[in-house]
Design a protein around this motif. Structure first.
Motif, PDB file in Angstrom:
ATOM      1  N   LEU A 169      17.913   9.207 -62.025  1.00 23.01           N
ATOM      2  CA  LEU A 169      18.784   8.186 -62.618  1.00 23.01           C
ATOM      3  C   LEU A 169      18.480   6.798 -62.063  1.00 23.01           C
ATOM      4  CD1 LEU A 169      22.219  10.074 -62.740  1.00 23.01           C
ATOM      5  CD2 LEU A 169      20.526   9.769 -64.571  1.00 23.01           C
ATOM      6  N   TRP A 170      18.149   6.739 -60.776  1.00 24.13           N
ATOM      7  CA  TRP A 170      17.836   5.442 -60.160  1.00 24.13           C
ATOM      8  C   TRP A 170      16.664   4.774 -60.870  1.00 24.13           C
ATOM      9  CZ3 TRP A 170      13.837   2.871 -57.825  1.00 24.13           C
ATOM     10  CH2 TRP A 170      14.164   1.757 -57.035  1.00 24.13           C
ATOM     11  N   ALA A 171      15.607   5.538 -61.096  1.00 23.48           N
ATOM     12  CA  ALA A 171      14.421   4.966 -61.736  1.00 23.48           C
ATOM     13  C   ALA A 171      14.705   4.544 -63.170  1.00 23.48           C
ATOM     14  CB  ALA A 171      13.269   5.975 -61.707  1.00 23.48           C
ATOM     15  N   VAL A 172      15.533   5.317 -63.870  1.00 27.98           N
ATOM     16  CA  VAL A 172      15.917   4.928 -65.236  1.00 27.98           C
ATOM     17  C   VAL A 172      16.629   3.586 -65.214  1.00 27.98           C
ATOM     18  CG1 VAL A 172      17.411   5.487 -67.195  1.00 27.98           C
ATOM     19  CG2 VAL A 172      16.013   7.279 -66.149  1.00 27.98           C
ATOM     20  N   VAL A 173      17.607   3.442 -64.328  1.00 27.27           N
ATOM     21  CA  VAL A 173      18.371   2.194 -64.243  1.00 27.27           C
ATOM     22  C   VAL A 173      17.469   1.031 -63.844  1.00 27.27           C
ATOM     23  CG1 VAL A 173      20.212   0.997 -63.003  1.00 27.27           C
ATOM     24  CG2 VAL A 173      20.562   3.356 -63.766  1.00 27.27           C
ATOM     25  N   MET A 174      16.578   1.240 -62.864  1.00 30.22           N
ATOM     26  CA  MET A 174      15.707   0.154 -62.413  1.00 30.22           C
ATOM     27  C   MET A 174      14.765  -0.302 -63.528  1.00 30.22           C
ATOM     28  SD  MET A 174      16.726  -0.637 -59.455  1.00 30.22           S
ATOM     29  CE  MET A 174      18.365   0.024 -59.849  1.00 30.22           C
ATOM     30  N   ASN A 175      14.232   0.640 -64.284  1.00 30.79           N
ATOM     31  CA  ASN A 175      13.331   0.255 -65.369  1.00 30.79           C
ATOM     32  C   ASN A 175      14.076  -0.439 -66.504  1.00 30.79           C
ATOM     33  OD1 ASN A 175      10.322   1.229 -65.141  1.00 30.79           O
ATOM     34  ND2 ASN A 175      11.561   2.808 -64.149  1.00 30.79           N
ATOM     35  N   TRP A 223       8.254   2.921 -70.217  1.00 28.28           N
ATOM     36  CA  TRP A 223       9.047   3.877 -70.991  1.00 28.28           C
ATOM     37  C   TRP A 223       8.725   5.318 -70.602  1.00 28.28           C
ATOM     38  CZ3 TRP A 223      13.386   2.612 -72.845  1.00 28.28           C
ATOM     39  CH2 TRP A 223      13.610   1.325 -73.351  1.00 28.28           C
ATOM     40  N   MET A 224       7.473   5.569 -70.240  1.00 32.59           N
ATOM     41  CA  MET A 224       7.124   6.894 -69.746  1.00 32.59           C
ATOM     42  C   MET A 224       7.866   7.208 -68.444  1.00 32.59           C
ATOM     43  SD  MET A 224       5.276   8.669 -71.737  1.00 32.59           S
ATOM     44  CE  MET A 224       4.809   9.944 -70.567  1.00 32.59           C
ATOM     45  N   LEU A 225       8.009   6.188 -67.592  1.00 33.23           N
ATOM     46  CA  LEU A 225       8.774   6.375 -66.362  1.00 33.23           C
ATOM     47  C   LEU A 225      10.237   6.660 -66.663  1.00 33.23           C
ATOM     48  CD1 LEU A 225       7.293   3.567 -64.066  1.00 33.23           C
ATOM     49  CD2 LEU A 225       7.059   6.034 -63.754  1.00 33.23           C
ATOM     50  N   VAL A 226      10.800   5.965 -67.649  1.00 36.22           N
ATOM     51  CA  VAL A 226      12.191   6.200 -68.037  1.00 36.22           C
ATOM     52  C   VAL A 226      12.372   7.635 -68.513  1.00 36.22           C
ATOM     53  CG1 VAL A 226      13.981   5.631 -69.729  1.00 36.22           C
ATOM     54  CG2 VAL A 226      12.706   3.796 -68.590  1.00 36.22           C
ATOM     55  N   ILE A 227      11.500   8.083 -69.404  1.00 36.45           N
ATOM     56  CA  ILE A 227      11.624   9.425 -69.970  1.00 36.45           C
ATOM     57  C   ILE A 227      11.406  10.499 -68.909  1.00 36.45           C
ATOM     58  CG2 ILE A 227      10.586  11.062 -71.598  1.00 36.45           C
ATOM     59  CD1 ILE A 227       9.908   8.591 -73.362  1.00 36.45           C
ATOM     60  N   SER A 228      10.345  10.354 -68.116  1.00 37.60           N
ATOM     61  CA  SER A 228      10.023  11.380 -67.121  1.00 37.60           C
ATOM     62  C   SER A 228      11.089  11.472 -66.031  1.00 37.60           C
ATOM     63  CB  SER A 228       8.652  11.108 -66.496  1.00 37.60           C
ATOM     64  OG  SER A 228       8.630   9.857 -65.832  1.00 37.60           O
ATOM     65  N   HIS A 229      11.630  10.321 -65.623  1.00 31.59           N
ATOM     66  CA  HIS A 229      12.651  10.355 -64.574  1.00 31.59           C
ATOM     67  C   HIS A 229      13.996  10.841 -65.100  1.00 31.59           C
ATOM     68  CE1 HIS A 229       9.665   8.117 -62.287  1.00 31.59           C
ATOM     69  NE2 HIS A 229      10.369   8.413 -61.209  1.00 31.59           N
ATOM     70  N   TYR A 258      17.721  -9.061 -56.339  1.00 31.20           N
ATOM     71  CA  TYR A 258      18.936  -8.252 -56.471  1.00 31.20           C
ATOM     72  C   TYR A 258      18.954  -7.074 -55.493  1.00 31.20           C
ATOM     73  CZ  TYR A 258      18.841 -10.825 -60.877  1.00 31.20           C
ATOM     74  OH  TYR A 258      18.779 -11.828 -61.829  1.00 31.20           O
ATOM     75  N   ILE A 259      18.221  -7.193 -54.396  1.00 30.19           N
ATOM     76  CA  ILE A 259      18.095  -6.082 -53.456  1.00 30.19           C
ATOM     77  C   ILE A 259      19.458  -5.641 -52.910  1.00 30.19           C
ATOM     78  CG2 ILE A 259      17.192  -5.378 -51.206  1.00 30.19           C
ATOM     79  CD1 ILE A 259      15.174  -5.352 -53.492  1.00 30.19           C
ATOM     80  N   ALA A 260      20.310  -6.588 -52.574  1.00 28.04           N
ATOM     81  CA  ALA A 260      21.625  -6.234 -52.020  1.00 28.04           C
ATOM     82  C   ALA A 260      22.436  -5.429 -53.032  1.00 28.04           C
ATOM     83  CB  ALA A 260      22.385  -7.491 -51.613  1.00 28.04           C
ATOM     84  N   GLN A 261      22.449  -5.872 -54.289  1.00 26.33           N
ATOM     85  CA  GLN A 261      23.199  -5.168 -55.338  1.00 26.33           C
ATOM     86  C   GLN A 261      22.592  -3.789 -55.615  1.00 26.33           C
ATOM     87  OE1 GLN A 261      22.139  -8.291 -55.356  1.00 26.33           O
ATOM     88  NE2 GLN A 261      23.536  -9.677 -56.440  1.00 26.33           N
ATOM     89  N   ILE A 262      21.259  -3.731 -55.606  1.00 28.16           N
ATOM     90  CA  ILE A 262      20.583  -2.449 -55.846  1.00 28.16           C
ATOM     91  C   ILE A 262      20.874  -1.479 -54.709  1.00 28.16           C
ATOM     92  CG2 ILE A 262      18.319  -1.330 -56.010  1.00 28.16           C
ATOM     93  CD1 ILE A 262      17.340  -3.852 -57.478  1.00 28.16           C
ATOM     94  N   GLY A 263      20.876  -1.982 -53.478  1.00 27.12           N
ATOM     95  CA  GLY A 263      21.207  -1.141 -52.335  1.00 27.12           C
ATOM     96  C   GLY A 263      22.619  -0.596 -52.419  1.00 27.12           C
ATOM     97  N   TYR A 264      23.560  -1.424 -52.846  1.00 23.64           N
ATOM     98  CA  TYR A 264      24.953  -0.995 -52.996  1.00 23.64           C
ATOM     99  C   TYR A 264      25.054   0.085 -54.073  1.00 23.64           C
ATOM    100  CZ  TYR A 264      30.029  -1.368 -53.613  1.00 23.64           C
ATOM    101  OH  TYR A 264      31.361  -1.092 -53.692  1.00 23.64           O
ATOM    102  N   PHE A 265      24.390  -0.151 -55.201  1.00 21.80           N
ATOM    103  CA  PHE A 265      24.363   0.833 -56.284  1.00 21.80           C
ATOM    104  C   PHE A 265      23.744   2.151 -55.808  1.00 21.80           C
ATOM    105  CE2 PHE A 265      21.381   2.709 -59.389  1.00 21.80           C
ATOM    106  CZ  PHE A 265      22.291   3.285 -60.267  1.00 21.80           C
ATOM    107  N   THR A 266      22.649   2.058 -55.047  1.00 19.14           N
ATOM    108  CA  THR A 266      21.951   3.251 -54.583  1.00 19.14           C
ATOM    109  C   THR A 266      22.817   4.065 -53.636  1.00 19.14           C
ATOM    110  OG1 THR A 266      19.841   2.080 -54.786  1.00 19.14           O
ATOM    111  CG2 THR A 266      19.849   4.082 -53.471  1.00 19.14           C
ATOM    112  N   PHE A 267      23.571   3.371 -52.779  1.00 18.30           N
ATOM    113  CA  PHE A 267      24.463   4.073 -51.857  1.00 18.30           C
ATOM    114  C   PHE A 267      25.481   4.906 -52.624  1.00 18.30           C
ATOM    115  CE2 PHE A 267      28.620   4.155 -49.750  1.00 18.30           C
ATOM    116  CZ  PHE A 267      28.303   4.888 -48.617  1.00 18.30           C
ATOM    117  N   TRP A 268      26.137   4.307 -53.610  1.00 16.12           N
ATOM    118  CA  TRP A 268      27.176   5.035 -54.331  1.00 16.12           C
ATOM    119  C   TRP A 268      26.596   6.087 -55.272  1.00 16.12           C
ATOM    120  CZ3 TRP A 268      31.735   5.697 -52.652  1.00 16.12           C
ATOM    121  CH2 TRP A 268      32.343   4.718 -51.849  1.00 16.12           C
TER     122      TRP A 268
END
Length: 202
Positions: A89-95, A110-116, A166-176
Motif C-alpha cells: 500500500l505504501w508504494a501505491v500511495v507514493m506512486n 503504473w507497473m509498480l502500482v499494480i504489482s505492489h 514531504y518526508i515528515a508527512q510521509i514518515g507520519y503516514f508510514t508510522f500509522w
C-alpha cells in the motif's frame, strides 16, 4: 460448496502455490536489483532495512515453501502479512503522489502500482492460512516499527526525489500505516479460529 470455499481450494492447491512462489521469487530478485544503486550507497549496517518490498515478498516466498511441505514458519508468516500489506500500500500511495506531482509516472510507475497492490492483496488473501501467534505478531511488529525509525530517523527510506519536500508527512503516514498493518495481523490471529471452523465444516 460455497463459492468462497471453491476459491480457497484453488488458492491453496499445490500447483497454484508453486506458481505463486515463482512469481514472488522473480519479484524479489527484480526488487533487489531495483534497489541496487541505493544499496551501493548505503552503510552495511542499514542494508537489511532498505529493500522493503523485495524483503516482504522474500518473507512470503519462504512462507509458501513451508506450506508446500505442510509446515508453518509462524514468524515469517507474521512478517509476510504485515510487510506485504504495508509496503504494498505504501508504494501505491507514493506512486500516486508522484503522479500528482509530475502529472505522469509512465509505464514503469503504473507497473509498480499494480504489482505492489497485488502484494497487499495476496497478503490479505492468505489470512486463513497463517498460523502465527501473539509472540510472532509482537516480534514482526517490532521489526516493522524499527524499520520506520531506520527509514525516517536515519534517512534510509526508498528514494522518491519528487517527494523529498514531504518526508515528515510521509514518515507520519508510514508510522500509522505500520500500526494498522500490525493491528491487521493481530486481528487475523484472533479471528483465525473462525476461518478454521468454516474450512473444517466443508
Amino acid at each position: 460448496m460455497k463459492f468462497s470455499f471453491i476459491i480457497w481450494q484453488y488458492l491453496t492447491h499445490k500447483a497454484f502455490l508453486w506458481i505463486l512462489l515463482v512469481v514472488n521469487v522473480l519479484g524479489t530478485i527484480g526488487g533487489y536489483i531495483w534497489y541496487g544503486s541505493q544499496l551501493a550507497d548505503t552503510k552495511p549496517i542499514f542494508r537489511i532495512f532498505v529493500p522493503d518490498s523485495p524483503t516482504a515478498t522474500l518473507f512470503f516466498s519462504i512462507a509458501i515453501i513451508f506450506w508446500l511441505f505442510g509446515k508453518h514458519f509462524r514468524l515469517i508468516e507474521a512478517l509476510a502479512l504485515i510487510t506485504l500489506v504495508k509496503y504494498g500500500l505504501w508504494a501505491v500511495v507514493m506512486n500516486l503522489l508522484a503522479l500528482q506531482q509530475l502529472g505522469s509516472i509512465g509505464y514503469d510507475g503504473w507497473m509498480l502500482v499494480i504489482s505492489h497492490f497485488a502484494m497487499a492483496v495476496q497478503g490479505v488473501l492468505y489470512i486463513p492460512k497463517y498460523k502465527f501467534r501473539l509472540i510472532h505478531v509482537a516480534i514482526a511488529g517490532a521489526w516493522t516499527l524499527h524499520d520506520v525509525i531506520i527509514d525516517y530517523v536515519f534517512g534510509q527510506m526508498p528514494i522518491y526525489s519528487m517527494l523529498s519536500d514531504y518526508i515528515a508527512q510521509i514518515g507520519y503516514f508510514t508510522f500509522w500505516l505500520s500500526i494498522l498493518c500490525i493491528a491487521l495481523a493481530y486481528w487475523s490471529m484472533k479471528k483465525r479460529f473462525l476461518f478454521d471452523s468454516k474450512i473444517d465444516n466443508h
